[in-house]
Design an enzyme around this catalytic site. Sequence first.
Site, PDB file in Angstrom:
ATOM      1  N   SER A 130       0.814  -1.213   0.000  1.00 41.84           N
ATOM      2  CA  SER A 130       0.000   0.000   0.000  1.00 41.84           C
ATOM      3  C   SER A 130       0.854   1.273   0.000  1.00 41.84           C
ATOM      4  O   SER A 130       1.670   1.416  -0.893  1.00 41.84           O
ATOM      5  CB  SER A 130      -0.937  -0.069   1.205  1.00 41.84           C
ATOM      6  OG  SER A 130      -2.121   0.587   0.890  1.00 41.84           O
ATOM      7  N   LYS A 160       4.080   1.973  -2.511  1.00 45.99           N
ATOM      8  CA  LYS A 160       4.475   3.160  -3.278  1.00 45.99           C
ATOM      9  C   LYS A 160       5.947   3.450  -2.946  1.00 45.99           C
ATOM     10  O   LYS A 160       6.769   3.780  -3.813  1.00 45.99           O
ATOM     11  CB  LYS A 160       3.627   4.385  -2.884  1.00 45.99           C
ATOM     12  CG  LYS A 160       2.100   4.164  -2.880  1.00 45.99           C
ATOM     13  CD  LYS A 160       1.350   5.431  -2.463  1.00 45.99           C
ATOM     14  CE  LYS A 160      -0.023   5.239  -1.828  1.00 45.99           C
ATOM     15  NZ  LYS A 160      -1.075   4.622  -2.550  1.00 45.99           N
ATOM     16  N   TRP A 194      -9.906   0.245  -4.837  1.00 42.35           N
ATOM     17  CA  TRP A 194      -9.299   1.541  -4.484  1.00 42.35           C
ATOM     18  C   TRP A 194      -7.900   1.670  -5.093  1.00 42.35           C
ATOM     19  O   TRP A 194      -7.463   2.751  -5.476  1.00 42.35           O
ATOM     20  CB  TRP A 194      -9.242   1.643  -2.950  1.00 42.35           C
ATOM     21  CG  TRP A 194      -8.853   2.961  -2.389  1.00 42.35           C
ATOM     22  CD1 TRP A 194      -7.774   3.216  -1.580  1.00 42.35           C
ATOM     23  CD2 TRP A 194      -9.529   4.227  -2.532  1.00 42.35           C
ATOM     24  NE1 TRP A 194      -7.742   4.542  -1.228  1.00 42.35           N
ATOM     25  CE2 TRP A 194      -8.804   5.182  -1.797  1.00 42.35           C
ATOM     26  CE3 TRP A 194     -10.681   4.639  -3.231  1.00 42.35           C
ATOM     27  CZ2 TRP A 194      -9.196   6.534  -1.728  1.00 42.35           C
ATOM     28  CZ3 TRP A 194     -11.054   5.977  -3.155  1.00 42.35           C
ATOM     29  CH2 TRP A 194     -10.309   6.894  -2.419  1.00 42.35           C
ATOM     30  N   HIS A 250      -7.722  -5.872   0.593  1.00 44.63           N
ATOM     31  CA  HIS A 250      -6.488  -5.106   0.785  1.00 44.63           C
ATOM     32  C   HIS A 250      -5.735  -5.617   2.026  1.00 44.63           C
ATOM     33  O   HIS A 250      -6.116  -5.304   3.153  1.00 44.63           O
ATOM     34  CB  HIS A 250      -6.910  -3.649   0.987  1.00 44.63           C
ATOM     35  CG  HIS A 250      -5.780  -2.678   1.016  1.00 44.63           C
ATOM     36  ND1 HIS A 250      -5.100  -2.292  -0.115  1.00 44.63           N
ATOM     37  CD2 HIS A 250      -5.223  -1.992   2.036  1.00 44.63           C
ATOM     38  CE1 HIS A 250      -4.185  -1.411   0.213  1.00 44.63           C
ATOM     39  NE2 HIS A 250      -4.232  -1.207   1.520  1.00 44.63           N
TER      40      HIS A 250
END
Length: 421
Positions: free
Chosen positions: A259, A263, A350, A400
């Site tokens: 998540s 990144k 998302w 997630h």
Amino acid sequence: MRAVAVCVLAGALCMADARAESFPEVDQLPAAAELPDMLLMFNGERVATREQWVQKRRPELKALFQHYMYGYMPPAPDKIAAKVEREDKKCFGGKATRKELTISFGPAGAPVINLLLVVPNERQKPAPVVVGPNFNGNHEVLNDPTIALPQAWMPPSAPGAKNNRATDEGRGKEVDVWNVEFAVGRGYAVATFYCGDIDPDKNDFADGIHPFYLKEGQKRGPRDWGAIAAWAWGMQRVVDYLVTDGDIDKARIIAVGHSRLGKTAMLAAAFDERFAMVIPLQAGCGGTAPSRGKIGESVKRINTVFPHWFDDEFKKFNDRPERLPFDQHGLVALMAPRPVLFSNAVEDSWANPAGQFEVLQAADPVYRFLGAGGLEAKAMPEPGKLVDSTLGYFIRPGKHSMTREDWTAFLAFADKHLGKP
Ligand code: GCU
């Protein structure tokens, strides 16, 4: 989304990683609805040779990403110091050696990284290592009462955190997230640290590493590094140490993150070729999903809810992401020719799993140009099926999170491209 050409004529070029204050204002950048062609340089010239890619386009892309999005990171510190604080040679019933180290660097008083490193004992040679930051502290990653609690600020959402401090209640809460024993059983070492050691995840630049890289009296500038760049830089400092550790195979350092920390892993590895591979998991907007994407989180939303993750320049793209002179496939292109695995979950819209597949498709021409293979799948695979080409993709059923199923795919991908340990 197809890759198309974008030609930007305005603005002088900075070919080094140094700051390019001369890149144009956002208004002067042309709009492109599609993902721009990463083989076209900022001046509109096409990359024709490998040398041009390495010497001109790579540094230019790094400067562009820092300027318009993540903020400029300081250079690597001249030296780092590592101290083993605790060691247990009988971790997992003797299967591994666990070390806790403090890694210090940079100006006096700067935060240190508390690294948890677990290395398999049964091996003939140095072990490949999976490196990634964790959300809530090393004490959550293993069930071991001796692991030091983080001293840095802890988000209230962290299990067991009280008054923004870690407590014993959090111990072992991420054993099934990190799957360290499983990775060790497959021959991999795991190295992890609490991201808040480098920078607490809140909109405050007075804490963490940031103030130590401002000159006295200087204020934070619009293109100074945000939290994601700081965490990524922290991962690179861990690599500074790992390459000196004789138990670790420095040719097989794999960046992993989930998540916001996916990144981070993506940025860290794209900018630092000591990482042999990157596996960003459900990293989404600002990592592996297109900023131009229409599904899931938008640039505007991420900049509003997490204003400290990127630089101020990035906020200017809130309502016009199509003006970015790159998209996230540019970060993937910076990885070339190294393998990249994007990993996703079906219910995690998302993070825009389909958009992430398009990002890999758009990075593919750079990999092909460099003779490094690319993305072999023409369409997104079925859930549970690993696409294991140099540009790899995996999506599994579920939500997630980071799970054993994810790690199974990660290590299968690593085995294939870096060799079975
Ligand atoms: C939020 C945020 C995402 C991020 C995620 C996470 O959902 O919008 O961008 O990836 O948190 O880090 O868990």
